[in-house]
Write a protein that holds these residues in place. Structure first.
Motif, PDB file in Angstrom:
ATOM      1  N   MET A   1       0.845  -1.180   0.000  1.00 21.08           N
ATOM      2  CA  MET A   1       0.000   0.000   0.000  1.00 21.08           C
ATOM      3  C   MET A   1       0.887   1.240   0.000  1.00 21.08           C
ATOM      4  N   ARG A   2       0.733   2.050  -1.045  1.00 18.77           N
ATOM      5  CA  ARG A   2       1.642   3.180  -1.180  1.00 18.77           C
ATOM      6  C   ARG A   2       0.868   4.491  -1.227  1.00 18.77           C
ATOM      7  N   GLY A   3       1.408   5.501  -0.577  1.00 18.52           N
ATOM      8  CA  GLY A   3       0.731   6.796  -0.606  1.00 18.52           C
ATOM      9  C   GLY A   3       1.597   7.877   0.013  1.00 18.52           C
ATOM     10  N   ASN A   4       1.071   9.087   0.008  1.00 17.87           N
ATOM     11  CA  ASN A   4       1.812  10.222   0.558  1.00 17.87           C
ATOM     12  C   ASN A   4       1.255  10.635   1.920  1.00 17.87           C
ATOM     13  N   ILE A   5       2.136  11.267   2.677  1.00 17.25           N
ATOM     14  CA  ILE A   5       1.811  11.601   4.071  1.00 17.25           C
ATOM     15  C   ILE A   5       1.275  13.017   4.211  1.00 17.25           C
ATOM     16  N   ILE A   6       0.185  13.132   4.975  1.00 19.51           N
ATOM     17  CA  ILE A   6      -0.239  14.440   5.491  1.00 19.51           C
ATOM     18  C   ILE A   6       0.036  14.374   6.992  1.00 19.51           C
ATOM     19  N   LYS A   7       0.920  15.244   7.466  1.00 14.45           N
ATOM     20  CA  LYS A   7       1.377  15.110   8.853  1.00 14.45           C
ATOM     21  C   LYS A   7       0.755  16.164   9.770  1.00 14.45           C
ATOM     22  N   TYR A   8       0.193  15.707  10.866  1.00 16.62           N
ATOM     23  CA  TYR A   8      -0.287  16.596  11.936  1.00 16.62           C
ATOM     24  C   TYR A   8       0.515  16.276  13.189  1.00 16.62           C
ATOM     25  N   PRO A   9       1.620  17.016  13.398  1.00 11.76           N
ATOM     26  CA  PRO A   9       2.519  16.661  14.497  1.00 11.76           C
ATOM     27  C   PRO A   9       1.985  17.134  15.851  1.00 11.76           C
ATOM     28  N   ARG A  10       0.920  16.513  16.296  1.00  9.29           N
ATOM     29  CA  ARG A  10       0.362  16.856  17.618  1.00  9.29           C
ATOM     30  C   ARG A  10      -0.344  15.631  18.185  1.00  9.29           C
ATOM     31  N   ASP A  11      -0.605  15.660  19.478  1.00  3.27           N
ATOM     32  CA  ASP A  11      -1.320  14.566  20.150  1.00  3.27           C
ATOM     33  C   ASP A  11      -2.807  14.892  20.218  1.00  3.27           C
ATOM     34  N   ASN A  12      -3.590  13.866  20.583  1.00  4.20           N
ATOM     35  CA  ASN A  12      -5.002  14.077  20.960  1.00  4.20           C
ATOM     36  C   ASN A  12      -5.857  14.702  19.857  1.00  4.20           C
ATOM     37  N   ILE A  13      -5.680  14.281  18.623  1.00  8.45           N
ATOM     38  CA  ILE A  13      -6.615  14.747  17.588  1.00  8.45           C
ATOM     39  C   ILE A  13      -7.931  14.011  17.835  1.00  8.45           C
ATOM     40  N   ASP A  14      -8.963  14.787  18.182  1.00  2.00           N
ATOM     41  CA  ASP A  14     -10.206  14.171  18.652  1.00  2.00           C
ATOM     42  C   ASP A  14     -11.230  14.061  17.527  1.00  2.00           C
ATOM     43  N   THR A  15     -12.254  13.240  17.788  1.00  2.24           N
ATOM     44  CA  THR A  15     -13.249  13.000  16.738  1.00  2.24           C
ATOM     45  C   THR A  15     -14.103  14.233  16.472  1.00  2.24           C
ATOM     46  N   ASP A  16     -14.155  15.174  17.416  1.00  2.00           N
ATOM     47  CA  ASP A  16     -14.913  16.399  17.160  1.00  2.00           C
ATOM     48  C   ASP A  16     -14.235  17.290  16.126  1.00  2.00           C
TER      49      ASP A  16
END
Lengths: 163, 471
Positions: free
Chosen positions: A1-16
């Motif tokens: 499975m190959r693809g490119n990265i979208i990076k969010y360098p933080r913790d606790n990304i919540d479902t809201d």
């Protein structure tokens, strides 16, 4: 499975922030997808393309049990989330409906992989190759249970091994 | 070796157990609401399946119902469709529904215990993360997603990985139990263990600080287990539990003999061990106020907001998170909590909208008025809570103080109905999540107890309720 990265360098990304509550009334998945990450990153939709992966820190998907969260991301084309750790309901929702793969990574992969890097994930060898940087990292293997649900194509296709 | 309460409940519900496979766990009660169920019912129809045990399945509508006058038509068309859809699904599949006009309608986690649906030693699931609330009765209560809702509707079972066990001992006695509440205990716990501290575990809350609590207070504790990342929270049942559930609408006929067996069986053995432990001493804890954008970003009411460095203990992502949170909340480190002015007050949600919460809040405001710059509302957790409160005259106390007194529902906890914050508005809220945009796009949430919220409404800023006469 190959693809490119979208990076969010933080913790606790919540479902809201992945899919705000006001859209839980939307039943059309394509429309739901247009609101994915609206609470976090207004540029998400201009960046994301089919086959991409998201990379983030600890406790990804914490909060609500809304399955709308992995659904919305998968309908944007996201095939896997790579994170240092996951909240359990989001993790289970992702594999139950075969929406996307929740992949637990270590600090080396987290630090080594940058926004835009091209990545190859092989869940049979638990290896993540960074094509852009020519690096290889280990992913945390799925537990037996999760691996079997993934291999079956979701919770409703899973049958325990017969004696 | 002895067993924990969780292990006893788990083992008594295993339907299929094989090595290297998940356990198939029997589900005693399934609670359903309008938001996470429509796709599950669609799935049943598509596969020509029935609901296996409609008699063990109970539905209500809570997440997007209006809390204003219900004799008027619903203005939000998509919410109206979701509500009609639940009505049709319950009718088609033979499920009991407490609809918008039912005296039993309310937040699913408030009505479950009030109706005696929640029972000690049982397994309960609901497509809602705050299902952990029911653990206050010694039930193993798990929040699940919509695929799992469909699985339970079809089979009354779930494939589950066995969670680990986490003992949280709450030791000591609060000096002023009217000012320092169950909400402050659970916020202190989350502040200490972090929002992922309980990941993959079922917490059992134990100790004097827990057994001293009423059932309403225990529900507040278990409710927020999920904010500490846990799969569920549990409290062993005792005489308070058994008294609470006696003579409710759905209390089983053989209740007293059940109580006899629960009294013997539903406790952790003295020689049992837990995978993890945390101890909180509550002798000197203060009222808590969240300052950031997750429930772990919380401090004492008499403290200044910490700096990102102090908060993060050297973890770069934590530091970045705190910086972003302060920016979103428009706050500066070093600001004293009592100097933060607020615009809105929300007393409601499955965390803090039970009768005792409203009684305690009403004591703070009696004979006073909401500050002129603040708009405040009370949304009782259920129509039963609302009725009981009205019989005690609490509605009059709140409305005399210029609080709005609403119909039951989830309301401003998650911003699905018209009760939302405007961008930039700052709210003292008795709910459970202070995530960005949770109460409305751009809204700023501070999590507090009902008495702290009520006092903030009167003064227009946070105040340390220990300074007030609450007896």
């Amino acid at each position: 499975m190959r693809g490119n990265i979208i990076k969010y360098p933080r913790d606790n990304i919540d479902t809201d922030v992945i899919i705000p509550g006001q859209y839980l009334k939307v039943h059309d998945y394509a429309e739901l997808a247009t609101h994915a990450m609206e609470g976090l990153d207004p540029d998400f939709h201009s960046k994301v393309k089919e086959g991409d992966f998201i990379l983030s820190g600890k406790n990804f998907g914490c909060g609500s049990s809304r399955e709308h969260a992995p659904i919305a991301l998968s309908h944007c084309g996201i095939k896997a989330i790579l994170a240092l750790s996951f909240a359990r309901i989001f993790y289970r929702n992702s594999v139950d409906g075969a929406f996307l793969l929740p992949i637990e990574i270590d600090q080396d992969a987290y630090d080594g992989i940058s926004e835009g890097d091209e990545i190859d994930i092989d869940i049979s060898t638990n290896e993540i190759k960074n094509i852009t940087k020519n690096q290889t990292y280990k992913m945390k293997p799925f537990s037996d249970i999760i691996g079997k649900i993934i291999a079956s194509g979701g919770l409703f296709k899973y049958k325990p091994d017969q004696d | 070796m002895g067993k924990t309460l969780f292990e006893k409940i788990w083992e008594s519900h295993i339907v299929v157990e094989k090595q290297n496979e998940p356990d198939l766990i029997y589900i005693d009660r399934h609670l359903v609401h309008e938001v996470t169920s429509p796709q599950a019912f669609d799935g049943l129809r598509m596969n020509n399946r029935k609901v296996r045990r409609p008699d063990l399945t109970i539905a209500t509508m809570d997440h997007n119902v209006p809390t204003s006058d219900r004799s008027l038509p619903m203005l939000d068309e998509t919410s109206a469709i979701q509500i009609k859809t639940l009505e049709k699904n319950c009718k088609d599949f033979g499920i009991t529904l407490f609809d918008i006009n039912s005296p039993n309608q309310g937040i699913v986690h408030v009505i479950g215990p009030q109706l005696g649906i929640t029972l000690p030693g049982s397994t309960i699931v609901c497509g809602d993360s705050h299902t952990s609330t029911h653990g206050a009765f010694g039930a193993l209560a798990l929040g699940i997603g919509t695929s799992e809702v469909e699985h339970v509707l079809a089979s009354q079972t779930l494939w589950l990985e066995k969670p680990k066990t986490f003992e949280i001992r709450v030791e000591g006695k609060r000096k002023n139990p009217h000012a320092v509440t169950a909400k402050d205990i659970i916020l202190s716990i989350i502040k200490n263990i972090g929002t992922a501290g309980g990941t993959g575990t079922v917490i059992e809350y134990r100790g004097e600080g827990i057994s001293d609590l009423s059932m309403d207070q225990r529900m507040t504790i278990c409710n927020m287990s999920i904010e500490g990342g846990a799969r569920a929270g549990l409290i062993a049942p005792d005489e308070k539990t058994f008294d609470y559930l006696r003579n409710r609408k759905y209390t089983p006929k053989n209740y007293e003999s059940l109580v006899d067996s629960w009294r013997d069986d539903l406790k952790t053995d003295s020689d049992a061990t837990f995978d993890k432990q945390f101890i909180l001493d509550i002798n000197d804890i203060s009222p808590q106020v969240s300052w950031g954008t997750n429930p772990g970003m919380t401090c004492d009411v008499d403290e200044p907001i910490p700096s990102p460095d102090e908060f993060s203990n050297g973890d770069p992502n934590q530091k970045k998170g705190a910086e972003k949170a302060l920016e979103y909340m428009d706050l500066k480190s070093g600001t004293m909590i009592e100097d933060i002015k607020i615009d809105r007050v929300f007393i409601g949600s499955c965390t803090n909208a039970r009768l005792e919460d409203l009684i305690e809040a009403s004591k703070v405001i009696q004979g006073q008025k909401v500050a002129s710059n603040v708009s405040a509302m009370v949304v009782p957790g259920s129509q039963m809570v609302k009725k009981q409160a009205e019989e005690m005259g609490l509605d009059k106390i709140f409305t005399d103080a210029n609080f709005e007194w609403r119909e039951a529902g989830c309301s401003m906890c998650l911003g699905m109905n018209p009760d939302i914050l405007s961008p930039g508005e700052r709210c003292a809220s008795t709910s459970n999540r202070n995530f960005e945009g949770r109460q409305g796009n751009g809204g700023r949430t501070h999590l507090v107890s009902p008495v702290m919220a009520a006092a903030a409404a009167i003064y227009g800023h946070f105040v340390d309720v220990r300074k007030l006469d609450l007896n």
